[in-house]
Write an enzyme that holds these catalytic residues in place. Structure first.
Site, PDB file in Angstrom:
ATOM      1  N   MET A  37       0.848  -1.043   0.059  1.00  0.00           N
ATOM      2  CA  MET A  37      -0.064  -0.089  -0.025  1.00  0.00           C
ATOM      3  C   MET A  37       0.759   1.150  -0.153  1.00  0.00           C
ATOM      4  O   MET A  37       1.834   1.306   0.565  1.00  0.00           O
ATOM      5  CB  MET A  37      -0.910   0.017   1.372  1.00  0.00           C
ATOM      6  N   HIS A  66      -0.052  -8.268  -3.916  1.00  0.00           N
ATOM      7  CA  HIS A  66      -1.334  -7.371  -4.033  1.00  0.00           C
ATOM      8  C   HIS A  66      -0.993  -5.957  -4.349  1.00  0.00           C
ATOM      9  O   HIS A  66      -0.583  -5.460  -2.978  1.00  0.00           O
ATOM     10  CB  HIS A  66      -2.359  -7.937  -3.111  1.00  0.00           C
ATOM     11  N   MET A  68      -1.649  -2.533  -4.279  1.00  0.00           N
ATOM     12  CA  MET A  68      -2.677  -1.201  -3.872  1.00  0.00           C
ATOM     13  C   MET A  68      -1.945   0.022  -4.097  1.00  0.00           C
ATOM     14  O   MET A  68      -1.808   0.766  -2.828  1.00  0.00           O
ATOM     15  CB  MET A  68      -3.378  -1.432  -2.495  1.00  0.00           C
ATOM     16  N   MET A 137     -11.949  -8.033  -4.063  1.00  0.00           N
ATOM     17  CA  MET A 137     -11.800  -7.379  -2.859  1.00  0.00           C
ATOM     18  C   MET A 137     -13.148  -7.419  -2.197  1.00  0.00           C
ATOM     19  O   MET A 137     -14.160  -7.048  -2.577  1.00  0.00           O
ATOM     20  CB  MET A 137     -11.514  -5.890  -2.861  1.00  0.00           C
ATOM     21  N   GLY A 142      -7.203  -1.407   2.153  1.00  0.00           N
ATOM     22  CA  GLY A 142      -6.393  -0.444   2.936  1.00  0.00           C
ATOM     23  C   GLY A 142      -5.914  -0.785   4.484  1.00  0.00           C
ATOM     24  O   GLY A 142      -5.030  -0.582   4.849  1.00  0.00           O
ATOM     25  N   GLY A 144      -6.316  -4.418   7.440  1.00  0.00           N
ATOM     26  CA  GLY A 144      -6.824  -5.644   7.769  1.00  0.00           C
ATOM     27  C   GLY A 144      -7.968  -5.497   8.697  1.00  0.00           C
ATOM     28  O   GLY A 144      -8.116  -4.630   9.420  1.00  0.00           O
ATOM     29  N   GLY A 145      -8.545  -6.470   8.985  1.00  0.00           N
ATOM     30  CA  GLY A 145      -9.483  -6.678  10.221  1.00  0.00           C
ATOM     31  C   GLY A 145     -10.779  -6.003   9.906  1.00  0.00           C
ATOM     32  O   GLY A 145     -11.600  -5.763  10.833  1.00  0.00           O
ATOM     33  N   ASP A 175     -10.368 -11.425  -1.108  1.00  0.00           N
ATOM     34  CA  ASP A 175      -9.577 -11.100  -0.049  1.00  0.00           C
ATOM     35  C   ASP A 175     -10.384  -9.914   0.837  1.00  0.00           C
ATOM     36  O   ASP A 175     -10.804  -8.845   0.365  1.00  0.00           O
ATOM     37  CB  ASP A 175      -8.398 -10.290  -0.944  1.00  0.00           C
ATOM     38  N   GLY A 176     -10.188 -10.196   2.076  1.00  0.00           N
ATOM     39  CA  GLY A 176     -10.850  -9.232   3.110  1.00  0.00           C
ATOM     40  C   GLY A 176     -11.910  -9.691   3.952  1.00  0.00           C
ATOM     41  O   GLY A 176     -13.031  -9.889   3.401  1.00  0.00           O
TER      42      GLY A 176
HETATM   43  C1  DX5 Z   1      -6.656  -5.185   2.569  1.00  0.00           C
HETATM   44  C2  DX5 Z   1      -5.965  -6.255   2.111  1.00  0.00           C
HETATM   45  C3  DX5 Z   1      -6.222  -7.641   2.654  1.00  0.00           C
HETATM   46  C4  DX5 Z   1      -6.194  -7.717   3.994  1.00  0.00           C
HETATM   47  C5  DX5 Z   1      -6.857  -9.065   4.524  1.00  0.00           C
HETATM   48  O1  DX5 Z   1      -6.499  -4.188   2.203  1.00  0.00           O
HETATM   49  O2  DX5 Z   1      -5.831  -6.422   0.855  1.00  0.00           O
HETATM   50  O3  DX5 Z   1      -5.292  -8.437   2.211  1.00  0.00           O
HETATM   51  O4  DX5 Z   1      -5.025  -7.322   4.770  1.00  0.00           O
HETATM   52  O5  DX5 Z   1      -6.961  -9.115   5.938  1.00  0.00           O
HETATM   53  P1  DX5 Z   1      -8.380  -9.430   6.872  1.00  0.00           P
HETATM   54  O6  DX5 Z   1      -8.435 -10.742   6.432  1.00  0.00           O
HETATM   55  O7  DX5 Z   1      -7.948  -8.967   7.955  1.00  0.00           O
HETATM   56  O8  DX5 Z   1      -9.423  -8.780   6.247  1.00  0.00           O
HETATM   57 ZN    ZN Z   2      -4.609  -8.077  -0.142  1.00  0.00          ZN
END
Ligand code: DX5
Ligand code: ZN
Length: 216
Positions: A37, A66, A68, A137, A142, A144-145, A175-176
């Protein structure tokens, strides 16, 4: 084919990165998911090349990066040099997406297109044959969690149909907010790859959480 599990290293403890990488090596996970990111395409900044290099030195499984970031074309060679095998760029960040995918493949990596939650899978109709995988997505990228966006299930189902109708072999990655409560439904709709950060790294037993996802 059994589900591919890609733990997101964004949720790992960076204070003991080597141990965390070893744990994923010993687990039933298949890939290392690396979230890059830049603070522009997404509001957050994650980590960059020195950390990827440290992970790469110990990782015994493929790295799935990935991106971003805006203008990802500037860094494609660098990711190939670091040993990344699966590289996804965002549909929303690439003006010349076809060219970006061809370049990723020419560098010897598998090319993925990542879609933000608001981008319809139908927008991929002309690029689908050029993508090795599509990353849907299921949260706004942006952090996690975050909580899983339910409409993702509809997107996976539609995309799977588009892939099957054209007899393509494109894989679907989600993802997410992925966890043991939504993984089975995602599998049923046609997901091939599950990314999970918080639900595995915050679990009391990460190895067990990964094994459970693997068995959905
Ligand atoms: C978010 C990321 C995801 C994220 C996944 O921007 O691309 O890969 O870290 O984490 P969780 O499983 O905690 O949503
Ligand atoms: Zn990701």
């Amino acid at each position: 084919m059994s589900m591919i599990i890609a733990p997101s290293m964004l949720s790992a403890d960076f204070g003991r990165l080597d141990q965390q990488v070893d744990m994923i090596n010993r687990s039933e996970a298949d890939w290392f998911h690396l979230d890059i990111m830049d603070g522009l395409f997404v509001p957050n900044i994650s980590y960059g090349f020195p950390v990827i290099d440290a992970i790469a030195k110990n990782a015994k499984k493929p790295m799935d990066a990935h991106l971003m970031i805006v203008d990802p074309d500037r860094y494609l060679e660098k990711f190939a040099e670091l040993g990344v095998e699966y590289l996804s760029v965002h549909y929303e960040a690439c003006t010349h997406l076809h060219r970006s995918l061809q370049k990723i493949k020419a560098l010897g990596m598998k090319a993925g297109v990542a879609l933000n939650p608001h981008t319809p899978v139908e927008n991929l109709v002309d690029i689908l044959p050029d993508a090795d995988f599509v990353l849907i997505m299921s949260v706004n990228p942006g952090y996690g969690g975050q909580n899983f966006i339910e409409n993702t299930l509809v997107k996976v189902e539609k995309l799977k149909r588009m892939i099957q109708e054209r007899s393509l072999e494109t894989l679907i990655e989600v993802d997410g907010g992925v966890n043991i409560s939504n993984a089975a439904l995602l599998a049923q709709k046609g997901t091939d790859i599950l990314v999970a950060g918080n639900s595995v790294f915050s679990a009391a037993d990460t190895l067990k959480a990964i094994s459970e996802l693997k068995r959905v």
